[in-house]
Enzyme design. Structure first.
Site, PDB file in Angstrom:
ATOM      1  N   LYS A 212       0.975  -1.482   0.517  1.00 52.62           N
ATOM      2  CA  LYS A 212      -0.311   0.006   0.040  1.00 52.62           C
ATOM      3  C   LYS A 212       0.772   1.163   0.312  1.00 52.62           C
ATOM      4  O   LYS A 212       1.660   1.673   0.824  1.00 52.62           O
ATOM      5  CB  LYS A 212      -0.626  -0.301   1.403  1.00 52.62           C
ATOM      6  CG  LYS A 212      -2.339   0.652   0.874  1.00 52.62           C
ATOM      7  CD  LYS A 212      -2.633   1.776   2.585  1.00 52.62           C
ATOM      8  CE  LYS A 212      -1.472   2.796   2.508  1.00 52.62           C
ATOM      9  NZ  LYS A 212      -1.777   3.519   2.424  1.00 52.62           N
ATOM     10  N   GLU A 292      10.546   1.557  10.164  1.00 52.23           N
ATOM     11  CA  GLU A 292      11.743   2.593  10.346  1.00 52.23           C
ATOM     12  C   GLU A 292      10.600   4.067  10.004  1.00 52.23           C
ATOM     13  O   GLU A 292      10.238   4.128   9.604  1.00 52.23           O
ATOM     14  CB  GLU A 292      12.761   2.535   8.491  1.00 52.23           C
ATOM     15  CG  GLU A 292      13.101   1.681   9.583  1.00 52.23           C
ATOM     16  CD  GLU A 292      13.957   1.470  10.175  1.00 52.23           C
ATOM     17  OE1 GLU A 292      14.651   2.127  10.277  1.00 52.23           O
ATOM     18  OE2 GLU A 292      14.066   0.701  10.837  1.00 52.23           O
ATOM     19  N   CYS A 326      14.410  11.636   6.183  1.00 59.98           N
ATOM     20  CA  CYS A 326      14.549  11.235   6.998  1.00 59.98           C
ATOM     21  C   CYS A 326      16.083  11.566   7.777  1.00 59.98           C
ATOM     22  O   CYS A 326      15.824  11.406   9.560  1.00 59.98           O
ATOM     23  CB  CYS A 326      14.014   9.710   7.707  1.00 59.98           C
ATOM     24  SG  CYS A 326      15.398   8.995   6.183  1.00 59.98           S
ATOM     25  N   GLU A 423      10.645  16.753  14.487  1.00 55.05           N
ATOM     26  CA  GLU A 423      10.880  16.410  13.270  1.00 55.05           C
ATOM     27  C   GLU A 423       9.390  17.563  12.359  1.00 55.05           C
ATOM     28  O   GLU A 423       8.011  17.773  13.192  1.00 55.05           O
ATOM     29  CB  GLU A 423      10.996  14.982  12.231  1.00 55.05           C
ATOM     30  CG  GLU A 423      10.607  15.153  11.096  1.00 55.05           C
ATOM     31  CD  GLU A 423      10.482  13.676  11.071  1.00 55.05           C
ATOM     32  OE1 GLU A 423       9.358  12.795  10.780  1.00 55.05           O
ATOM     33  OE2 GLU A 423      11.809  12.514   9.606  1.00 55.05           O
TER      34      GLU A 423
HETATM   35  P1  NAD Z   1       3.752   8.599   7.006  1.00 58.57           P
HETATM   36  O1  NAD Z   1       3.495   7.916   7.827  1.00 58.57           O
HETATM   37  O2  NAD Z   1       2.799   9.096   7.236  1.00 58.57           O
HETATM   38  O3  NAD Z   1       2.741   7.662   6.436  1.00 58.57           O
HETATM   39  C1  NAD Z   1       3.661   6.505   6.049  1.00 58.57           C
HETATM   40  C2  NAD Z   1       3.110   5.864   5.080  1.00 58.57           C
HETATM   41  O4  NAD Z   1       2.145   4.847   6.216  1.00 58.57           O
HETATM   42  C3  NAD Z   1       2.187   5.200   4.026  1.00 58.57           C
HETATM   43  O5  NAD Z   1       1.691   5.099   3.226  1.00 58.57           O
HETATM   44  C4  NAD Z   1      -0.008   5.919   4.623  1.00 58.57           C
HETATM   45  O6  NAD Z   1      -0.260   5.460   3.507  1.00 58.57           O
HETATM   46  C5  NAD Z   1       0.402   5.144   5.557  1.00 58.57           C
HETATM   47  N1  NAD Z   1      -0.544   5.329   6.516  1.00 58.57           N
HETATM   48  C6  NAD Z   1      -0.934   6.347   7.304  1.00 58.57           C
HETATM   49  N2  NAD Z   1      -1.485   5.739   9.094  1.00 58.57           N
HETATM   50  C7  NAD Z   1      -1.740   4.538   8.906  1.00 58.57           C
HETATM   51  C8  NAD Z   1      -1.975   3.812   9.180  1.00 58.57           C
HETATM   52  N3  NAD Z   1      -3.366   4.665  10.499  1.00 58.57           N
HETATM   53  N4  NAD Z   1      -1.683   2.777   9.050  1.00 58.57           N
HETATM   54  C9  NAD Z   1      -1.304   2.214   7.688  1.00 58.57           C
HETATM   55  N5  NAD Z   1      -0.342   2.996   7.980  1.00 58.57           N
HETATM   56  C10 NAD Z   1      -1.289   3.834   7.174  1.00 58.57           C
HETATM   57  O7  NAD Z   1       4.277   9.249   6.838  1.00 58.57           O
HETATM   58  P2  NAD Z   1       4.871  10.040   5.151  1.00 58.57           P
HETATM   59  O8  NAD Z   1       4.722  11.555   5.571  1.00 58.57           O
HETATM   60  O9  NAD Z   1       4.481   9.266   4.114  1.00 58.57           O
HETATM   61  O10 NAD Z   1       5.968  10.022   5.682  1.00 58.57           O
HETATM   62  C11 NAD Z   1       7.541  10.564   5.900  1.00 58.57           C
HETATM   63  C12 NAD Z   1       7.690  10.240   7.333  1.00 58.57           C
HETATM   64  O11 NAD Z   1       8.410   9.155   6.518  1.00 58.57           O
HETATM   65  C13 NAD Z   1       9.041  11.367   8.057  1.00 58.57           C
HETATM   66  O12 NAD Z   1       8.341  11.115   9.653  1.00 58.57           O
HETATM   67  C14 NAD Z   1      10.237  10.960   7.711  1.00 58.57           C
HETATM   68  O13 NAD Z   1      10.546  11.064   8.918  1.00 58.57           O
HETATM   69  C15 NAD Z   1      10.401   9.246   7.467  1.00 58.57           C
HETATM   70  N6  NAD Z   1      10.719   8.511   6.589  1.00 58.57           N
HETATM   71  C16 NAD Z   1      11.636   7.368   7.196  1.00 58.57           C
HETATM   72  C17 NAD Z   1      12.906   7.040   6.652  1.00 58.57           C
HETATM   73  C18 NAD Z   1      13.731   5.821   7.470  1.00 58.57           C
HETATM   74  O14 NAD Z   1      14.169   5.122   6.578  1.00 58.57           O
HETATM   75  N7  NAD Z   1      13.298   5.884   9.074  1.00 58.57           N
HETATM   76  C19 NAD Z   1      12.950   6.708   5.685  1.00 58.57           C
HETATM   77  C20 NAD Z   1      11.779   7.925   4.405  1.00 58.57           C
HETATM   78  C21 NAD Z   1      10.713   8.518   5.369  1.00 58.57           C
END
Ligand code: NAD
Length: 522
Positions: A212, A292, A326, A423
């Site tokens: 997803k 992550e 991130c 963040e």
């Molecule tokens: P997000 O947590 O909003 O969404 C990530 C994914 O989770 C999306 O596909 C979203 O649709 C889904 N999602 C949202 N709510 C959910 C739920 N309740 N249950 C299941 N799935 C759900 O993050 P984002 O805005 O897409 O990405 C940015 C974040 O990702 C930042 O916090 C960044 O630091 C982090 N990030 C971390 C890494 C790493 O390797 N540590 C790498 C890239 C991004």
């Protein structure tokens, strides 16, 4: 034993970055963008059990530089499709889980070859759907190719594993067997590399997947899954369902889902962690999570650092892709003795950054959506109270309504301020004054996160102290804290930054397997 071994493949090497100062490469990208433009606004279906599925509901992804421009219109899944996708993955696991490693590795290598052919086209999709400039898009595609090539080789190594000791009178073996059906839930910011990296790590080890993607980057995922189908992905091995949190939750809550590979925010990661820990009626296994999450990454600039190098590294880490990594530096922790000269050089360098459309390859593009723009603008308001504005601090209005924000720096931010702790995920850097090196290290470790960090110093002793005391999953010495390379910088964070899965490292595939120890009496 599989006929293929890692020594039969060319040694892994990172995909080289494209030099866009060469006219032929710039021209190739412009042409790819023209091709992508010809396909904007197309409709895409879900892929469940090898069949394209419409749902009667759709959502659109738009270009963050011109929100009026629709990139793709996607069928939206709900619980019904989530359930169907898990069932299709479960059915496919019966055969895919038994295929040879060689067969699965072949699939990844074919996908890698195809992606190399279509490198510029995928760059184009990244540029229009998430606003990456050419170099950032190129790095995302290159990282994706690296993951495919690296995990192909790691899978072969894992297949050749033995026990450390052969017990006398026995033949001892270790077999790394797949877990079953997994959920893969990626973020929008590396919508190709992270999405494909988690998905292909799961399938090369014999699992099947419900993927997803983020609703901010559905087209890139649809394009990659279509590429996998083109190179022979069997039905049901990867099932693509599109949508937001509701459908993500429905997958996570399904009792047949054995593992969840998630990359995204701390908030959602913690929710998944909790849900996965709860045993569902009829569940026969402990669910595994590979999480992550976010970061609040620091660069320490010590008094004896090369200042120009440090400023260059901080600017690249803080404002590359608008701080939407991130790993992005959101805190520069600067020694008191050089604070003023550092901030002076920093101001000049940040003000020289050019903002404009990613398609025209400006360094600073838009942030991903209006919610992100509002979030960053709110933090700018907070910053007005918590620090001194050095530069930036405004949205940039364009005729096309793109979500631009001027690269922003606040100085004199206190180590416990919100700007120093939360963040932000945008082009906003806090500069914090440190009394001395001890103070700097203490500040660097004072958040709940622990993803990346860097230090600039010419002192070997201080570098050694950082190696021992700077508590982050990815530490960089005298260089920027972004741009992890597959294989060289296995990636994953400490503390609330995640389970430290080390994507692109030698231990990553183990997370998608369970080891079966077999002893045969001779
Ligand atoms: P997000 O947590 O909003 O969404 C990530 C994914 O989770 C999306 O596909 C979203 O649709 C889904 N999602 C949202 N709510 C959910 C739920 N309740 N249950 C299941 N799935 C759900 O993050 P984002 O805005 O897409 O990405 C940015 C974040 O990702 C930042 O916090 C960044 O630091 C982090 N990030 C971390 C890494 C790493 O390797 N540590 C790498 C890239 C991004």
């Amino acid at each position: 034993m599989s006929a293929m071994s890692v020594s039969s493949l060319p040694a892994f090497r990172n995909e080289p970055f494209t030099d866009f100062s060469r006219a032929e490469n710039a021209e190739a990208l412009r042409q790819a963008l023209a091709t992508v433009h010809g396909e904007l606004g197309r409709s895409y279906e879900l892929l469940i059990g090898g069949k394209n599925v419409q749902t009667g509901r759709t959502f659109a992804s738009v270009n963050p530089a011109k929100p009026g421009q629709v990139v793709g219109v996607h069928a939206e899944a709900d619980e019904t499709e989530a359930l169907a996708a898990v069932e299709a993955a479960q059915a496919a696991f019966a055969t895919w889980g038994k295929t040879s490693v060689a067969e699965r590795v072949e699939l990844l290598l074919k996908a890698s070859a195809k992606l190399r052919e279509r490198h510029f086209e995928f760059c184009g999709w990244l540029t229009v759907e998430v606003g990456k400039n050419w170099a950032e898009a190129d790095a995302d595609v290159g990282e994706c190719i690296d993951f495919l090539e690296f995990y192909a080789r790691e899978a072969l190594k894992l297949d050749a594993a033995t026990t450390p000791i052969q017990y006398p009178g026995e033949k001892n073996m270790l077999r790394y067997v797949p877990l079953g059906v997994g959920a893969v839930i990626p973020p929008w910011n590396f919508p190709l590399a992270i999405m494909a990296g988690m998905t292909t790590a799961a399938i090369v080890t014999g699992n099947t997947v419900v993927l997803k993607p983020s609703p901010d980057a559905p087209t890139i995922a649809a394009k990659f899954v279509a590429l996998m189908v083109e190179v022979g992905l069997p039905a049901g091995v990867v099932n693509l369902v599109q949508g937001g949190p509701e459908v993500g939750r429905a997958i996570v809550e399904h009792k047949q889902v054995r593992f969840i590979a998630f990359t995204g925010s701390k908030k959602v990661g913690l929710e998944i962690h909790e849900r996965a820990a709860k045993t569902l009626p009829g569940q026969k296994f402990l669910r595994r999570t590979i999480l992550e999450l976010g970061g609040k990454d620091s660069i320490i600039v010590d008094a004896d650092a090369n200042l120009d190098d440090a400023v260059t590294g901080v600017v690249a880490s803080a404002f590359g892709f608008n701080g939407q990594k991130c790993s992005a530096c959101s805190r520069a922790i600067v020694a008191d003795a050089i604070y003023d000269s550092f901030t002076e050089k920093l101001k000049a360098k940040v003000e020289a950054l050019q903002s404009g459309p990613p398609e025209e390859n400006f360094y600073v593009g838009p942030v991903i959506n209006v919610v992100a723009q509002e979030r960053v603008l709110n933090y700018i308001e907070v910053g007005q109270k918590e620090g001194q504005l050095l530069t930036g601090g405004t949205a940039i209005k364009t005729a096309e309504g793109g979500y631009y924000i001027a690269p922003t720096v606040f100085t004199e931010v206190k180590p416990d301020a919100r700007l120093a702790q939360e963040e932000i995920f945008g082009p906003l850097l806090a500069v914090i004054r440190a009394k001395d090196f001890d103070d700097a290290l203490e500040i660097a470790n004072n958040t709940e996160y622990g993803l990346t960090g860097a230090i600039y110093t010419s002192s070997a002793d201080k570098l050694e102290r950082a190696r021992r005391e700077f508590h982050v999953g990815n530490l960089y010495l005298n260089r920027k804290c972004t741009g992890a390379m597959v294989g060289a910088h296995p990636f994953g964070g400490f503390n609330m930054s995640g389970t430290d899965s080390k994507a692109g490292g030698p231990d990553y595939l183990l997370l998608f397997t369970q080891a079966k120890s077999i002893a045969e009496r001779l």
